[in-house]
Structures are given as C-alpha cells and as structure tokens.
Design an enzyme around this catalytic site. Structure first.
Site, short mmCIF file in Angstrom:
data_model
loop_
_atom_site.label_atom_id
_atom_site.label_comp_id
_atom_site.label_asym_id
_atom_site.label_seq_id
_atom_site.Cartn_x
_atom_site.Cartn_y
_atom_site.Cartn_z
CE LYS A 38 8.23 -6.27 -7.26
NZ LYS A 38 7.21 -5.56 -8.20
CB CYS A 39 5.80 -3.23 1.42
SG CYS A 39 5.66 -3.14 2.57
N GLY A 40 2.71 -3.42 1.66
CA GLY A 40 1.37 -2.83 1.92
C GLY A 40 1.51 -1.59 2.08
CB THR A 42 4.77 0.94 -1.50
OG1 THR A 42 5.77 -0.96 -1.22
CG2 THR A 42 5.31 1.27 -2.79
#
Length: 164
Positions: A38-40, A42
């Site tokens: 759930k990371c930018g 990803t």
C-alpha cells in the site's frame, strides 16, 4: 566452537512457508528488497518481476521482504500479501515472511545489509519501502535507495555485470 560472525550470505531468514533459508542457497546475485502493498512505490513490483523474468534463468533472484514499518503500508498477513503480489503484479519471485528492517528488532539480515553505503556514501537506516540491496555471490553488496526504480540502467548494469 567458533565465535565468528556469520557471513551475510549465511544469516538465516524465514520464507513465506515458515522454512529457514539463507542467501547462500542462491548461486547467483540476489536483489533483496523490503516491499509493501500500500505504498506509492508499490508499482515497482512490476519492474522487480520483469528483472526476475529477464535474468532468473541466468541465476539471478529477487527476494521480497514485506515490512510494515513505514506508515503501516504492509498491514496484511503473509497469505494476504502473497495473494496480492500474485494477483495484482504476477509476482513469481520469492516473497518471504514479514520482518522489521530498522530499529532494535531489525532482522539480522537487514542489520548486516544496512552497513553498506549507497552510491552517495551514506549507510544506516532503510529510508523507505523498496530499498534495494544487490548481494553478489562473493558477499559484495550494492545499495540502491527507494526512488531508484528496479529497471534503472544503473541497477540493470550491476545485475548484468554480476552475471557476466
């Protein structure tokens, strides 16, 4: 009995099935990456998978280590993480058990990896998700910070050099 410190390649870690593994089991270069769903950053999963598909048959392996230490961006169970990686990004490379990469409870593998300086000469804490460590069979390590994409020419050149 020896008090020798184990080499980086001999430090045990736990895979997604609960089995103990080491980097020494991999004959070629290994790209160790702390990952999060759930990371930018990803979308780097796609480039990591492309590296695996391009170089895997030559002995190269990407190893993902889920980590929830950066703003809770990897909250799921290992089963949820594996499903997400397979269904969303088609990940075929090994994704291992969740670990900590910073702080007093950092995994021993990451305690050792963090001693490696990046290209700017800075060692220490993992900055964010998707920090990459290229570990060569001789134990040499190259460090690439999170914003540097897996398909960056510098990373690709380092992999190709290691495989030549």
């Amino acid at each position: 009995m020896s008090d020798a410190v184990p080499s980086l390649r001999d430090i045990p870690f736990t895979d997604a099935n609960g089995a103990e593994r080491t980097l020494a089991e991999f004959d070629g270069p290994v790209l160790v990456v702390n990952v999060a769903s759930k990371c930018g950053l990803t979308p780097q999963y796609e480039q990591l998978e492309q590296l695996q598909r391009t170089y895997g048959d030559r002995g190269f392996t990407v190893l993902g280590f889920p980590c929830n230490q950066f703003m809770g961006q990897e909250p799921g169970s290992i089963e949820e993480i594996l499903d997400y990686c397979a269904m969303t990004w088609g990940v075929s490379f090994p994704v291992n058990d969740k670990i900590k990469v910073n702080g007093p409870n950092a995994h021993p593998l990451y305690k050792a990896l963090k001693k490696t300086p990046d290209h700017g000469g800075k060692a220490g804490r993992v900055a964010w998700n998707f920090e990459k460590f290229l570990v060569l069979p001789d134990g040499t390590v190259q460090r690439f910070r999170p914003p540097q994409k897996p398909d960056d020419p510098e990373i690709v050149a380092a992999i190709e050099k290691a495989l030549s």
